[in-house]
Design a protein around this motif. Structure first.
Motif, short mmCIF file in Angstrom:
data_model
loop_
_atom_site.label_atom_id
_atom_site.label_comp_id
_atom_site.label_asym_id
_atom_site.label_seq_id
_atom_site.Cartn_x
_atom_site.Cartn_y
_atom_site.Cartn_z
N LEU A 153 0.83 -1.20 0.00
CA LEU A 153 0.00 0.00 0.00
C LEU A 153 0.87 1.25 0.00
O LEU A 153 0.58 2.23 -0.72
N ARG A 154 1.96 1.24 0.76
CA ARG A 154 2.84 2.41 0.79
C ARG A 154 3.48 2.64 -0.59
O ARG A 154 3.61 3.77 -1.05
N THR A 155 3.86 1.55 -1.26
CA THR A 155 4.43 1.67 -2.61
C THR A 155 3.39 2.15 -3.60
O THR A 155 3.66 3.01 -4.46
N PHE A 156 2.18 1.60 -3.50
CA PHE A 156 1.07 2.00 -4.37
C PHE A 156 0.79 3.48 -4.22
O PHE A 156 0.61 4.20 -5.23
N LEU A 157 0.79 3.97 -3.01
CA LEU A 157 0.51 5.38 -2.76
C LEU A 157 1.65 6.25 -3.30
O LEU A 157 1.41 7.30 -3.92
N ALA A 158 2.89 5.83 -3.11
CA ALA A 158 4.03 6.60 -3.61
C ALA A 158 3.98 6.70 -5.13
O ALA A 158 4.24 7.77 -5.71
#
Length: 396
Positions: free
Chosen positions: A264-269
């Motif tokens: 999720l953190r990668t997706f958001l970035a």
């Protein structure tokens, strides 16, 4: 032009996200007309799916509940369980129902009868039968404290003439027992009074106070059961499938993020990097946690502002339970975004951040005018939230 990137919280899927986004776009259309609002739709792609749910049972349908099997029918034991659930929270629950169900003038009660009941209540902890019913080694002082607490309650003392006139000693006994449980378990969450000890105490208290004639206590318990039955376990058992299906996205998203939040953190970035120009991240609840941790884990220079709304970042930080940022560590140099944390004090899932991140965040208190838990989802209907974001965006 600044782009406000909305990151929704736990349990939100496409239909609910669109409803929130429409409301947010309308709010910023008035507060910040020169900005655009976009969304980071992670729920459908990275959230959990309701266990055992079909496409038609995704929380939008109204499938009828099946009839309960024979083993799940309500029993008197379930009725007692439901009533005690209320008594633990409100020891005067049954007495209040009894007074409201049989209104009348109790002023004609004999002063001698009233004083006799009061005397028996005051001396209850000294009765040999009551002392014998208590577990070995238990202090009688706690029962004396419960008696004093009950007699200090103005609602109870106002009901005493009614209780004395009708000799509702079983109601008084259960009320006192509930106060006693409250006193004994006041200093912790551990259950220290068993159901067997509880029942033994109220029954011996009833005998010491006097018996309950005319079945008034039974009638009151029946009324109490009809009022409290929604708390009974058979009802929960009957609807367990629907309850779990409905709760799985919200609870499951949290558990999944805590266990494996990296995607999720990668997706958001990656979503942030798709946007040309300055970005204001607007994260609600778990979405705010993901926004904060993405800024810690990734260098996102176009994010100029982070706004966390109804956020648990400070709570998880205090527990040292954030995956990307340890308690006591400074924020990384690439975390350059200004941070505003919006909190409604009535939202029990929202936490202030200034104490834990001194000099790095500004708390902004708003009033959604809603009780919890509605307060947690009511930020987007609160003009103060948009004003707080507007002030932060326009600040240079």
């Amino acid at each position: 032009m600044t782009t406000i990137l909305f990151v929704h919280g736990t349990g939100v899927r496409s239909r609910r996200e669109k409803e929130a986004l429409d409301r947010i776009e309308d709010g910023f259309r008035h507060a910040l007309p020169d900005t655009t609002v976009e969304t980071c739709s992670w729920g459908d792609a990275l959230g959990v799916a309701p266990a055992g749910a079909s496409a038609e049972e995704d929380g939008t349908g109204d499938a009828a509940d099946p009839a309960p099997p024979d083993g799940l029918r309500v029993t008197w034991s379930d009725a007692e369980r439901a009533v005690w659930a209320r008594l633990y929270d409100d020891p005067l629950f049954e007495i209040r129902l009894a007074v409201s169900a049989e209104p009348g003038d109790a002023s004609a009660v004999s002063p001698r009868v009233l004083e006799l009941l009061l005397s028996r209540i005051r001396k209850a902890s000294d009765e040999p039968a009551v002392q014998a019913s208590m577990p070995p080694g238990e202090s009688w002082d706690q029962l004396r404290e419960a008696v004093a607490e009950m007699l200090r309650n103005t609602e109870f003392t106002a009901a005493l003439p009614f209780l004395a006139a009708r000799k509702s000693h079983d109601l008084v006994a259960r009320c006192l027992t509930a106060f006693h449980v409250r006193v004994r378990e006041r200093d912790g969450s551990t259950v220290v009074v068993s159901a067997m000890e509880r029942d033994a105490l109220w029954r011996v208290l009833e005998k010491c106070l006097g018996s309950a004639p005319l079945g008034l206590g039974d009638r009151t318990r029946a009324v109490a059961w009809s009022t409290a039955q929604h708390m009974a376990r058979p009802v929960v058992r009957r609807h367990r499938g629907r309850l779990l299906t409905g709760a799985t996205p919200a609870l499951g998203d949290i558990l999944l993020y805590q266990a494996r939040g990296g995607p999720l953190r990668t997706f958001l970035a990656e979503r942030v990097r798709e946007i040309a120009g300055p970005v204001a991240l607007l994260g609600h609840s778990l979405g705010g946690v993901a926004c904060f941790e993405s800024l810690v884990a990734h260098d996102l220079p176009n994010v100029r502002l982070l706004v966390t709304v109804g956020s648990q970042v400070p709570y998880l930080h205090g527990l040292d339970a954030l995956a990307t940022h340890r308690l006591g560590a400074p924020l990384p140099d690439h975390f350059r975004a200004r941070w505003v944390n919006v909190v409604d004090p009535e939202d029990l899932l929202a936490f202030t951040a200034e104490d834990g991140f001194r000099g790095r965040v500004t708390d902004v208190e708003v009033d959604t005018r809603e009780p919890f838990p509605r307060a947690h989802g009511a930020y987007w209907t609160t003009p103060q939230v948009y004003e707080a974001v507007r002030a932060a965006v326009e600040e240079r």
